[in-house]
Design an enzyme around this catalytic site. Structure first.
Site, PDB file in Angstrom:
ATOM      1  CG  MET A  20      62.899 104.554 -39.388  1.00 39.45           C
ATOM      2  SD  MET A  20      64.174 105.156 -40.546  1.00 39.45           S
ATOM      3  CE  MET A  20      65.592 105.262 -39.481  1.00 39.45           C
ATOM      4  N   GLY A  26      63.386 101.997 -25.642  1.00 41.34           N
ATOM      5  CA  GLY A  26      62.985 103.384 -25.897  1.00 41.34           C
ATOM      6  C   GLY A  26      61.672 103.438 -26.655  1.00 41.34           C
ATOM      7  CG  HIS A  27      61.421 102.027 -30.693  1.00 36.31           C
ATOM      8  ND1 HIS A  27      62.565 101.313 -30.939  1.00 36.31           N
ATOM      9  CD2 HIS A  27      61.426 103.075 -31.551  1.00 36.31           C
ATOM     10  CE1 HIS A  27      63.246 101.904 -31.919  1.00 36.31           C
ATOM     11  NE2 HIS A  27      62.573 102.975 -32.300  1.00 36.31           N
ATOM     12  CD  GLN A 143      62.855 111.920 -35.842  1.00 40.13           C
ATOM     13  OE1 GLN A 143      63.589 111.498 -36.726  1.00 40.13           O
ATOM     14  NE2 GLN A 143      62.318 111.124 -34.930  1.00 40.13           N
TER      15      GLN A 143
END
Length: 263
Positions: A20, A26-27, A143
């Site tokens: 998002m 982290g991404h 998730q």
């Protein structure tokens, strides 16, 4: 994007990182692994309205596309898929993906439509990007595990990779929502991870689950957090077990989540 994906997939493997935006380390760890394992890397940047409930933070969710673009370019991302809401939802969405056994627990208890929104948009993204592998972080473990289950049940030919949570130096799990924290709240936020470590040690020492949860709750609430849940479950099924400790708690207006595996 669909036309480009067909061309790329005919030439080699596609690694996909759905985001998002508001990219952080982290991404970037997911992108690095996708880059290592695939011929092409695609990321999506889309703040998905379907997964936000009433009075949640959809409008104020950080949108930092220019910085995201620079970070993605630096990490060797080949393509960014950055659709508008009208591109993914040109008409009223009437088809949804649901997994009731996995949705009504942990974060799903107080966010009843959240995972329906997540699963629906991820299914759409998978059909658009057509990846061979897709990468998710352990921080959002519920998730990740339901996306993995959805992919298996719906016969997506996609390998789902769940990679370790990336943390700040003091243990706080990296999250786009950390930007909401005030200076004082940021100082207190590592208590979530500290409570998880303590809980893991207590669990491994044979302490009863209810006692472990009570001690963790006291630790976190002592720093001014309101605990949403602390759950000790099986990491593969999200049912009764002792291999996953998960926590969600709110300080000020910011809700944070974290988890660890217990061996």
């Amino acid at each position: 994007m669909q036309e480009m994906a067909e061309i790329l997939r005919s030439k080699g493997s596609i690694g996909f990182v759905p985001t998002m935006g508001a990219l952080h380390n982290g991404h970037l760890s997911l992108i690095k692994e996708a880059r290592r394992e695939n011929n092409y890397v695609i990321i999506s940047i889309f703040v998905n309205p379907l997964q936000f409930g009433l009075n949640e933070d959809y409008e104020r969710y950080p949108r930092t596309y220019e910085n995201d673009y620079k970070l993605a370019e630096k990490e060797g991302v080949d393509y960014i898929f950055h659709p508008d809401v009208e591109d993914l939802y040109p008409e009223k969405q009437e088809a949804f993906v649901k997994m009731p056994d996995y949705e009504g627990i942990l974060c799903g208890k107080k966010r009843p439509t959240h995972f329906q929104g997540v699963l629906t948009v991820v299914a759409k993204l998978f059909n658009i990007v057509k990846p061979n592998r897709a990468y998710f972080g352990q921080k959002d473990y519920q998730q990740a595990i339901i996306i993995k289950k959805m992919s298996k049940d719906l016969n997506f030919e996609i390998e789902i990779k769940i990679l370790p949570t990336i943390r700040e130096g003091d243990g706080l799990a990296m999250s786009s929502r950390n930007a909401y924290l005030s200076k004082d709240e940021r100082k207190k936020a590592p208590i979530l991870y500290q409570s998880l470590i303590k809980g893991g040690m207590l669990l491994e020492s044979g302490k009863p689950i209810k006692d472990v949860i009570f001690i963790m709750k006291e630790m976190v609430e002592g720093e001014g957090f309101n605990v949403d849940y602390i759950e000790i479950l099986d990491k593969d099924t999200l049912k009764e077990g002792k291999t996953l400790i998960a926590i969600a708690a709110k300080i000020g207006t910011t809700r944070l989540i974290d988890n660890i595996f217990v061996i």
